[in-house]
Design a protein around this motif. Structure first.
Motif, PDB file in Angstrom:
ATOM      1  N   PRO A 151       0.827  -1.209   0.000  1.00 13.51           N
ATOM      2  CA  PRO A 151       0.000   0.000   0.000  1.00 13.51           C
ATOM      3  C   PRO A 151       0.858   1.254   0.000  1.00 13.51           C
ATOM      4  CG  PRO A 151      -0.780  -1.574   1.624  1.00 13.51           C
ATOM      5  CD  PRO A 151       0.559  -2.061   1.159  1.00 13.51           C
ATOM      6  N   GLU A 188      -2.523   7.779  -1.043  1.00  8.49           N
ATOM      7  CA  GLU A 188      -3.415   8.165  -2.130  1.00  8.49           C
ATOM      8  C   GLU A 188      -2.653   9.020  -3.134  1.00  8.49           C
ATOM      9  OE1 GLU A 188      -6.839   8.251  -4.360  1.00  8.49           O
ATOM     10  OE2 GLU A 188      -6.515   7.119  -2.506  1.00  8.49           O
ATOM     11  N   CYS A 189      -2.765   8.658  -4.420  1.00  5.00           N
ATOM     12  CA  CYS A 189      -2.022   9.376  -5.459  1.00  5.00           C
ATOM     13  C   CYS A 189      -2.633   9.072  -6.816  1.00  5.00           C
ATOM     14  CB  CYS A 189      -0.539   8.968  -5.440  1.00  5.00           C
ATOM     15  SG  CYS A 189      -0.258   7.209  -5.800  1.00  5.00           S
ATOM     16  N   ASP A 190      -2.128   9.747  -7.826  1.00  7.32           N
ATOM     17  CA  ASP A 190      -2.471   9.435  -9.203  1.00  7.32           C
ATOM     18  C   ASP A 190      -1.575   8.269  -9.615  1.00  7.32           C
ATOM     19  OD1 ASP A 190      -2.693   9.244 -11.965  1.00  7.32           O
ATOM     20  OD2 ASP A 190      -2.785  11.412 -12.284  1.00  7.32           O
ATOM     21  N   THR A 191      -2.077   7.045  -9.494  1.00  8.89           N
ATOM     22  CA  THR A 191      -1.231   5.878  -9.681  1.00  8.89           C
ATOM     23  C   THR A 191      -0.662   5.781 -11.100  1.00  8.89           C
ATOM     24  OG1 THR A 191      -3.216   4.549 -10.101  1.00  8.89           O
ATOM     25  CG2 THR A 191      -2.312   4.534  -7.855  1.00  8.89           C
ATOM     26  N   LYS A 247      -4.563   1.195  -8.571  1.00 12.28           N
ATOM     27  CA  LYS A 247      -5.518   1.277  -7.483  1.00 12.28           C
ATOM     28  C   LYS A 247      -6.366   0.015  -7.487  1.00 12.28           C
ATOM     29  CE  LYS A 247      -8.153   4.700  -4.925  1.00 12.28           C
ATOM     30  NZ  LYS A 247      -8.559   6.122  -4.890  1.00 12.28           N
ATOM     31  N   TRP A 248      -6.402  -0.663  -6.352  1.00 13.66           N
ATOM     32  CA  TRP A 248      -7.243  -1.836  -6.168  1.00 13.66           C
ATOM     33  C   TRP A 248      -8.276  -1.493  -5.098  1.00 13.66           C
ATOM     34  CZ3 TRP A 248      -7.749  -4.918  -1.662  1.00 13.66           C
ATOM     35  CH2 TRP A 248      -8.535  -6.057  -1.827  1.00 13.66           C
ATOM     36  N   GLU A 263     -10.104   0.570  -2.881  1.00 11.36           N
ATOM     37  CA  GLU A 263      -9.798   1.929  -2.425  1.00 11.36           C
ATOM     38  C   GLU A 263      -8.331   2.093  -2.029  1.00 11.36           C
ATOM     39  OE1 GLU A 263     -12.013   4.363  -2.678  1.00 11.36           O
ATOM     40  OE2 GLU A 263     -13.282   2.799  -3.567  1.00 11.36           O
ATOM     41  N   THR A 264      -7.500   1.126  -2.375  1.00  9.87           N
ATOM     42  CA  THR A 264      -6.099   1.140  -1.949  1.00  9.87           C
ATOM     43  C   THR A 264      -5.170   1.346  -3.125  1.00  9.87           C
ATOM     44  OG1 THR A 264      -6.624  -0.400  -0.153  1.00  9.87           O
ATOM     45  CG2 THR A 264      -4.307  -0.172  -0.745  1.00  9.87           C
ATOM     46  N   CYS A 265      -4.271   2.316  -3.006  1.00  9.73           N
ATOM     47  CA  CYS A 265      -3.217   2.496  -4.005  1.00  9.73           C
ATOM     48  C   CYS A 265      -2.094   1.517  -3.680  1.00  9.73           C
ATOM     49  CB  CYS A 265      -2.695   3.928  -3.980  1.00  9.73           C
ATOM     50  SG  CYS A 265      -3.912   5.169  -4.478  1.00  9.73           S
TER      51      CYS A 265
END
Length: 399
Positions: A332, A335-338, A357-358, A360-362
Motif C-alpha cells: 500500500p 493516495e495518489c495518481d497511480t 488502485k485496487w 480503495e487502496t493504491c
C-alpha cells in the motif's frame, strides 16, 4: 549473487525490472533452447510438425508432471493460464440459477470471462469479500465456505492473486467444495516455480498455471491440469485434428493415441510449439542453479523492502507475511495518481513496476527475482519517496 545471476537474463541494462510477476523473464540458456526449436521447425516444417510433434509434446508433459506431482496424462500444454481457464469455464454447461463463488481479489481477464459466460447462460457470480488484512487461514477459508449454497456449482479461486499478491490457503476450501459436489477451478497463473506445487495433494478439479512467469520458460507456455474423473467434461476452444466423434465414450482414445483430453486440446491447428517444448530446459535451469534457495533470498528481500516502505508510509500491509506471495508483494502507498506515478517511475528513474488502485487502496506491486539486488530496492524506495514526498509526510506525521 544477484549480479552473477543477472548475466543469465536478457533484460535491458537501463531498466530496473521489478515486475517479473506480469510476464516473467526468460534466462539466456532457456531462450537459446527455445530458438533452437524454432530453427529446427523452420528447417523442415513437415518433419517437425507432421512426423515429430506428438513425441516432442510428450516430453514437456512428462517433465512438468514430475515437477508438479501429477499424472502425465492429466496435464496438457496451453498458450497461457487464461486460455486454460477459458477451456474449463466454457465447458461446464452452466444454466440459469447456477452460482459461481469467487473472491474480490481475482484477475480482471477472468472476471470478464465469467461475466461473458453468465451473460450466455444465465448463471451468476457470487463474490466473497475476503477480510483484510489477511492474517489467518480460517479468516479466508471460513469466509469462502460461508458463501457456498445449494446453488453453488463452481468455486473459482486464485492460488496467488494478481492485484494483491496474496497466497491464498485454498486447500480446505477445495476439500469442502468436493464434499458438496462443487467444481473447483483454480487460477494458478503465478504459482508454478513460485511455490512448491503438488497438484495431486491439492486435489482441485481443474488447475491452470503459467510456466512463463516464475518457472521462467518463454512466453506462450502454460498448462491445464484436470483430474481424470472430470476430463470428459472439457471441450477444446478450437476443433481440429485432435478431436474424434468417439472421444466422450468410456475408455476412448484421442486421435493420436493419447487421452482425448490431451489430443483435443494439444492439437488445435498449426502453431509454433517451441515455448512449450522448452519447459524441460527451464526446469533444468532452475535445478542446476538451486533456484529454491535463490527464491528464499528473494522472499527475504521482498519482505524487507515492504517493511521499509511501510515505515515510510505508515500504512499497514495487506496480510501477514505467510500469506504474501513469496517473491511478490503488493505494498500500500498513499493516495495518489497511480498512473502518473507509474509513468514517472519508468520515465524518470527507469524503474518498471506496476502501480495501480485496487478497490480503495493504491498499490505498488513489487516482484523480486534472482536478477534483482538490494541496491535496486534502495533505488526504488528513494524514487518513490521523492515522487510521493514520503519523507515530508513522515516528518509531518511525527509533528
Amino acid at each position: 549473487m544477484s549480479e552473477n545471476l543477472a548475466r543469465h537474463f536478457l533484460l535491458r541494462d537501463d531498466v530496473t525490472f521489478l515486475n517479473h510477476g506480469s510476464f516473467g523473464a526468460c534466462p539466456r540458456p532457456v531462450f537459446e533452447t527455445y530458438q533452437q526449436f524454432q530453427l529446427e521447425l523452420e528447417g523442415e516444417p513437415v518433419e517437425f510438425l507432421g512426423r515429430r510433434l506428438h513425441e516432442l509434446l510428450r516430453v514437456p508433459r512428462e517433465a512438468l508432471a514430475a515437477e508438479l506431482n501429477c499424472g502425465s496424462e492429466d496435464i496438457v500444454g496451453v498458450l497461457n493460464a487464461t486460455t486454460g481457464l477459458n477451456i474449463v469455464i466454457q465447458s461446464l454447461g452452466l444454466k440459469p440459477g447456477d452460482q459461481i463463488l469467487t473472491t474480490d481479489h481475482e484477475y480482471s481477464a477472468l472476471e470478464k470471462t465469467w461475466d461473458y459466460i453468465c451473460r450466455r447462460t444465465g448463471a451468476e457470480v457470487v463474490v466473497a469479500k475476503v477480510p483484510m488484512p489477511l492474517t489467518t487461514e480460517a479468516q479466508f477459508t471460513d469466509t469462502v465456505i460461508a458463501g457456498m449454497t445449494e446453488r453453488t456449482r463452481v468455486l473459482f479461486l486464485s492460488h496467488i492473486t494478481s492485484p494483491t499478491a496474496l497466497l491464498f490457503p485454498i486447500e480446505r476450501a477445495i476439500t469442502e467444495a468436493r464434499s458438496r459436489g462443487i467444481f473447483s477451478v483454480i487460477d494458478g497463473a503465478h504459482t508454478p516455480g513460485h511455490i512448491p506445487l503438488d497438484l495431486t495433494a491439492l486435489g482441485a478439479d481443474f488447475y491452470s498455471g503459467n510456466c512463463h512467469k516464475w518457472m521462467m520458460s518463454p512466453k506462450g507456455s502454460a498448462f491445464l491440469h484436470a483430474r481424470p474423473e472430470v476430463q470428459g467434461l472439457l471441450n477444446p476452444l478450437v476443433i481440429s485434428h485432435g478431436w474424434t466423434k468417439q472421444s466422450r465414450e468410456p475408455g476412448a482414445k484421442g486421435a493420436f493415441g493419447n487421452s482425448p483430453f490431451i489430443d483435443e486440446i494439444e492439437i488445435q491447428g498449426t502453431r509454433d510449439p517451441a515455448a512449450w517444448l522448452t519447459v524441460p530446459a527451464a526446469i533444468a535451469f532452475r535445478r542446476d542453479n538451486d533456484w529454491w534457495a535463490i527464491a528464499d533470498h528473494c522472499r527475504a528481500l521482498a519482505q524487507e523492502t515492504a517493511r521499509r516502505l511501510g515505515e515510510l508510509t505508515g500504512l499497514s500491509p495487506l496480510s501477514a507475511p505467510e500469506f504474501s506471495a513469496p517473491q511478490m508483494v503488493a505494498m500500500p502507498i498513499p493516495e495518489c495518481d497511480t498512473a502518473a506515478v507509474h509513468a514517472a517511475l519508468f520515465e524518470r528513474y527507469g524503474i518498471e513496476i506496476p502501480v495501480f488502485k485496487w478497490q480503495e487502496t493504491c498499490i505498488a506491486r513489487l516482484s523480486v527475482q534472482g536478477y534483482n539486488s538490494a541496491p535496486q530496492m534502495d533505488k526504488f524506495l528513494a524514487a518513490l519517496s521523492e515522487l510521493l514526498e514520503l519523507g515530508t509526510r513522515q516528518r509531518a506525521a511525527q509533528g
